[in-house]
Design an enzyme around this catalytic site. Structure first.
Site, PDB file in Angstrom:
ATOM      1  N   HIS A  65      40.961  24.322  37.800  1.00  0.00           N
ATOM      2  CA  HIS A  65      39.221  24.687  36.922  1.00  0.00           C
ATOM      3  C   HIS A  65      38.859  23.147  35.924  1.00  0.00           C
ATOM      4  O   HIS A  65      38.460  23.465  34.857  1.00  0.00           O
ATOM      5  CB  HIS A  65      39.850  25.607  36.241  1.00  0.00           C
ATOM      6  N   ASN A 138      36.027  34.887  38.416  1.00  0.00           N
ATOM      7  CA  ASN A 138      35.387  33.819  39.745  1.00  0.00           C
ATOM      8  C   ASN A 138      34.517  34.327  40.489  1.00  0.00           C
ATOM      9  O   ASN A 138      34.517  35.410  40.126  1.00  0.00           O
ATOM     10  CB  ASN A 138      36.572  34.060  41.166  1.00  0.00           C
TER      11      ASN A 138
END
Ligand code: HEM
Length: 492
Positions: A65, A138
């Site tokens: 990420h 997510n």
């Protein structure tokens, strides 16, 4: 000037340049030299300090990420849930809590295009009166694996080949051919869903099962879902090439521009709930993060809304140094025995102590906004000026400061030590249902994308047939259609 009140911020800027020591800088363009043509003198303090800062500007990027954008705003409760939880920030409709949100891609580097096929991170930090609560989720409701032991391998297989530094499909197809539970996440990833048009037009999911707890100790399993009020939008492969080719930061720009123009992005928060007494009644394990909870059995219940109405002022301070942690919960919310969730409660603070340093929680964007106190102190880069004389507990000189008791789950846990998989794996059923819910053209796009990567010459016939057997077990027609596209014999 009060010499004891200084705190570095733009509010303390001097009208002229200074060194970090505060001494005036009278020339910021030429080095100190012997004569006009050099050599350069080491005693040029400003030159050396300027380079020392520049040479150390970058910190390690997030191990996953790394690419992301953040924005600030508030969460407002719209519906009563105080019958399910004593969480203070959910106490009544109308209650607002400040938040910071970070959206991200997962696999690719800090400066990579935001159009790549990848899950998207959707992390929300609520600065509540009882401490920070982070939902670190997510845009896909499930995950590739259910045991954290395999998480580093999932990530390595998806990251670039360590020899070539190129992402190569044979590596993740090889690895995931050992992971039939990855099928559902794989379907979302290779569906149109795998490239959201930007960060505003996508869902968010807590993915794991949480527990809500009342003051009296009544427990309810819960899943969190964020739904954008502007709807979902995806980029088809050809569109992604065009958008990414002209601006590799298009999603960050979209978010920033929308907020700057007053078109504030908004999501509704819903929960699904389940009585823990019912957890064995299903054909899947509700604590398995590779499964969704079907909405016809567990309907979405509205809770509140998230509004992003303020852009960040400093990307490094409020994005690079922002630290989320699935372990950050507040009274009234708790973890469950979901194995992935439990390891995540350890991994984030661990990486942040490395990435940002041991005092990362003192960084303003990470520090709780409520008063806080304990005897954890000092360490590298500590800048909290403390004047207490007692740094141990308990003490007769320091009033006892334990808080009121916080309810925690009371379920009895017994069992032998084992290293094994869960009994109800049920790896294929939900994938088949998702595939059948798509119209024919969407199914075809999935089949084409999968066939393209499976045609990588390094994907062996063995790996291809394992995958074919998985997809055929999800849906017979999917297996047959893939087989004919790959020129193989259908297995079922
Ligand atoms: C055991 C499994 C997992 C481990 C060990 C793990 C580990 C990590 C680590 C080390 C980071 C970087 C954090 C940082 O440097 O600040 C991270 C970021 C992140 N992870 Fe995970 N992760 C796991 C599973 C998941 C799952 C299942 C999800 C989704 C539900 C997820 C969502 C995220 C998000 C959204 C971020 C970015 C947070 C941000 O914007 O800063 N991770 N993860």
């Amino acid at each position: 000037m009060d010499p004891y009140k200084h705190r570095p911020s733009s509010a303390h800027n001097s009208p002229y340049l200074t060194t970090n020591q505060g001494a005036p800088v009278w020339n910021n363009t030429s080095s100190l030299t012997v004569g006009a043509r050099g050599p350069v003198l080491l005693e040029d303090y400003h030159l050396i300090e300027k380079f020392a800062a520049f040479d150390r500007e970058r910190i390690p990027e997030r191990v996953v990420h790394a690419r992301g954008a953040s924005a600030k705003g508030f969460f407002e409760v719209t519906h009563h849930v105080s019958n399910l939880t004593c969480a203070d920030f959910l106490r009544a409709p109308g209650v607002q809590t400040p938040v910071i949100v970070r959206f991200s891609t997962v696999i690719h580097e800090r400066g990579s295009p935001e159009t790549l096929r990848d899950p998207r991170g959707f992390a929300v930090k609520f600065y509540t009166r009882e401490g920070n609560f982070d939902i670190v989720g997510n845009n896909i409701p499930v995950f590739f694996t259910r045991d954290a032991m395999q998480f580093p391998d999932v990530i390595r297989a998806l990251k670039p080949n360590p020899k070539t530094h190129i992402q190569e499909p044979w590596r993740y197809l090889d690895f995931m051919s050992h992971l039939p539970e990855s099928c559902l996440t794989f379907l979302y990833w290779f569906d149109d869903w795998g490239i959201p048009s930007d960060y505003r037009h996508m869902d968010g999911y807590g993915v794991h099962t949480f527990k809500l707890i009342t003051k009296e100790g009544r427990e309810t399993y819960c899943k969190f879902h964020w739904k954008p009020t502007c709807g979902l939008k995806f980029l088809l492969d050809e569109e992604a090439v065009i958008v990414g080719g002209s601006n590799h930061s298009h999603a960050t720009k979209d978010l920033t521009d929308a907020i700057a123009s007053g078109n504030y992005p908004e999501w509704k928060l819903y929960i699904q709930t389940m009585d823990p007494a019912d957890e064995d009644k299903l054909d899947f394990d509700p604590l398995d993060d590779t499964k969704i909870w079907p909405e016809d059995l567990f309907p979405l219940q509205p809770v509140g809304r998230l509004v992003l109405n303020k852009n960040i002022d400093n990307f490094f301070n409020e994005n690079e140094m922002l630290a989320f942690n699935p372990g950050a919960i507040v009274p009234g919310i708790y973890y469950t025995n979901d194995k992935m969730f439990q390891t995540r409660t350890f991994a984030y603070a661990d990486t942040q102590r490395h990435r940002l340093g041991p005092n990362y929680m003192q960084i303003p964007v990470n520090a709780p906004k409520c008063p806080h106190y304990n005897n954890h102190r000092d360490g590298f880069m500590n800048f909290l000026h403390r004047d207490e004389e007692v740094d141990y507990f308990p003490s007769r000189f320091d009033p006892v400061r334990a808080s009121e008791k916080v309810p925690i789950p009371t379920d009895v846990i017994t069992g032998r030590r084992v290293k094994t998989v869960i009994p109800k794996e049920n790896n294929f059923k939900q994938s088949g249902e998702l595939f059948r819910s798509w119209p024919r053209d969407r199914q075809e796009r999935f089949i084409k994308r999968f066939a393209d990567v499976a045609s990588d010459p390094k994907v062996t016939p063995e790996i291809r047939s394992v995958w074919l057997s998985y997809w055929a077990q999800c849906d017979r027609g999917l297996g047959q259609r893939l087989a004919s596209r790959l020129g193989m014999k259908a297995l079922l």
